[in-house]
Design a protein around this motif. Structure first.
Motif, PDB file in Angstrom:
ATOM      1  N   TYR A   1      33.229  18.637 -67.692  1.00 57.23           N
ATOM      2  CA  TYR A   1      31.260  18.631 -67.070  1.00 57.23           C
ATOM      3  C   TYR A   1      31.655  19.737 -66.018  1.00 57.23           C
ATOM      4  N   GLU A   2      30.606  20.297 -65.906  1.00 55.68           N
ATOM      5  CA  GLU A   2      30.022  21.125 -64.764  1.00 55.68           C
ATOM      6  C   GLU A   2      28.484  21.272 -64.622  1.00 55.68           C
ATOM      7  N   LEU A   3      28.686  20.234 -63.677  1.00 56.39           N
ATOM      8  CA  LEU A   3      26.952  20.308 -63.386  1.00 56.39           C
ATOM      9  C   LEU A   3      26.917  21.319 -61.929  1.00 56.39           C
ATOM     10  N   GLU A   4      25.543  21.725 -61.791  1.00 57.63           N
ATOM     11  CA  GLU A   4      25.155  22.984 -60.544  1.00 57.63           C
ATOM     12  C   GLU A   4      23.546  22.760 -60.386  1.00 57.63           C
ATOM     13  N   LEU A   5      23.372  22.660 -59.364  1.00 59.75           N
ATOM     14  CA  LEU A   5      21.429  23.499 -58.881  1.00 59.75           C
ATOM     15  C   LEU A   5      21.184  24.592 -59.635  1.00 59.75           C
ATOM     16  N   VAL A   6      20.587  25.084 -59.995  1.00 58.80           N
ATOM     17  CA  VAL A   6      20.268  26.644 -59.897  1.00 58.80           C
ATOM     18  C   VAL A   6      19.118  26.706 -60.009  1.00 58.80           C
ATOM     19  N   ALA A   7      18.695  27.923 -59.553  1.00 57.05           N
ATOM     20  CA  ALA A   7      17.340  28.060 -59.762  1.00 57.05           C
ATOM     21  C   ALA A   7      16.381  28.891 -60.490  1.00 57.05           C
ATOM     22  N   THR A   8      16.884  29.148 -61.447  1.00 54.38           N
ATOM     23  CA  THR A   8      16.353  29.800 -63.024  1.00 54.38           C
ATOM     24  C   THR A   8      18.006  29.549 -63.663  1.00 54.38           C
ATOM     25  N   PRO A   9      16.912  29.116 -64.691  1.00 47.42           N
ATOM     26  CA  PRO A   9      18.786  29.112 -65.783  1.00 47.42           C
ATOM     27  C   PRO A   9      18.581  30.320 -65.821  1.00 47.42           C
ATOM     28  N   GLN A  10      20.145  29.860 -67.472  1.00 54.92           N
ATOM     29  CA  GLN A  10      20.145  31.387 -67.672  1.00 54.92           C
ATOM     30  C   GLN A  10      19.996  31.494 -69.156  1.00 54.92           C
ATOM     31  N   PRO A  11      19.579  32.563 -69.581  1.00 56.65           N
ATOM     32  CA  PRO A  11      19.626  32.883 -70.785  1.00 56.65           C
ATOM     33  C   PRO A  11      20.499  31.979 -71.931  1.00 56.65           C
ATOM     34  N   GLY A  12      19.001  31.946 -73.308  1.00 60.11           N
ATOM     35  CA  GLY A  12      19.416  31.518 -73.708  1.00 60.11           C
ATOM     36  C   GLY A  12      20.045  29.462 -73.511  1.00 60.11           C
ATOM     37  N   ASP A  13      20.059  28.993 -72.586  1.00 55.41           N
ATOM     38  CA  ASP A  13      19.870  27.881 -72.473  1.00 55.41           C
ATOM     39  C   ASP A  13      19.112  26.886 -72.810  1.00 55.41           C
TER      40      ASP A  13
END
Length: 115
Positions: free
Chosen positions: A40-52
Motif C-alpha cells: 500500500y502507498e499513502l501520501e498527502l498531496v496538494a492536488t490529485p493526479q489526472p484520472g484519480d
C-alpha cells in the motif's frame, strides 16, 4: 469505495496539521512489491493526479490512483497505537493474505495485473 475508521480520521487530521497541509488530500495506491506481492502507498498531496478517483469521508478528501482501484475496493483504513508505536492498518476484502507487517498483501493469481 473505502472506509476510514474514526481513529484513522483523527490521525489523518493530525498529520495534515503537522505538515501544514490543512487542505491536503489523502492519496492511496498500490504498488508491486513487499513480502506478499503488493504494498500500500499513502501520501498527502496538494492536488490529485489526472484520472484519480475521488471521494470524501468525514471531511477527508481521498484520491485513489486509477490502476489501484480494483485492488483496494472496499478497503477499511484504521490507525492503531501499541508499545512499538502507531501505524495505519489495512483491512482489504480483496486480499487473500497479508504479511505480518500488514502493509503488504496478495490477491488471487487470476485477478489481473495492471500495476
Amino acid at each position: 469505495m473505502i472506509t476510514l475508521t474514526p481513529a484513522a480520521v483523527q490521525e489523518i487530521r493530525r498529520l495534515k496539521m503537522a505538515h501544514n497541509q490543512a487542505q491536503g488530500i489523502l492519496r492511496l495506491g498500490v504498488q508491486s512489491g513487499g513480502c506478499a506481492d503488493f504494498v500500500y502507498e499513502l501520501e498527502l498531496v496538494a492536488t490529485p493526479q489526472p484520472g484519480d478517483r475521488h471521494c470524501t469521508q468525514a471531511d477527508i478528501a481521498i484520491s485513489i490512483a486509477p490502476d489501484s482501484v480494483p485492488y483496494i475496493e472496499g478497503l477499511q483504513l484504521d490507525y492503531t497505537e501499541d508499545l512499538m508505536g502507531g501505524g495505519f492498518r489495512f483491512k482489504n476484502p480483496q486480499a487473500l493474505k497479508s504479511c505480518s507487517c500488514g502493509h503488504s498483501f496478495a490477491i488471487a493469481p487470476d485477478f489481473g495485473s495492471g500495476i
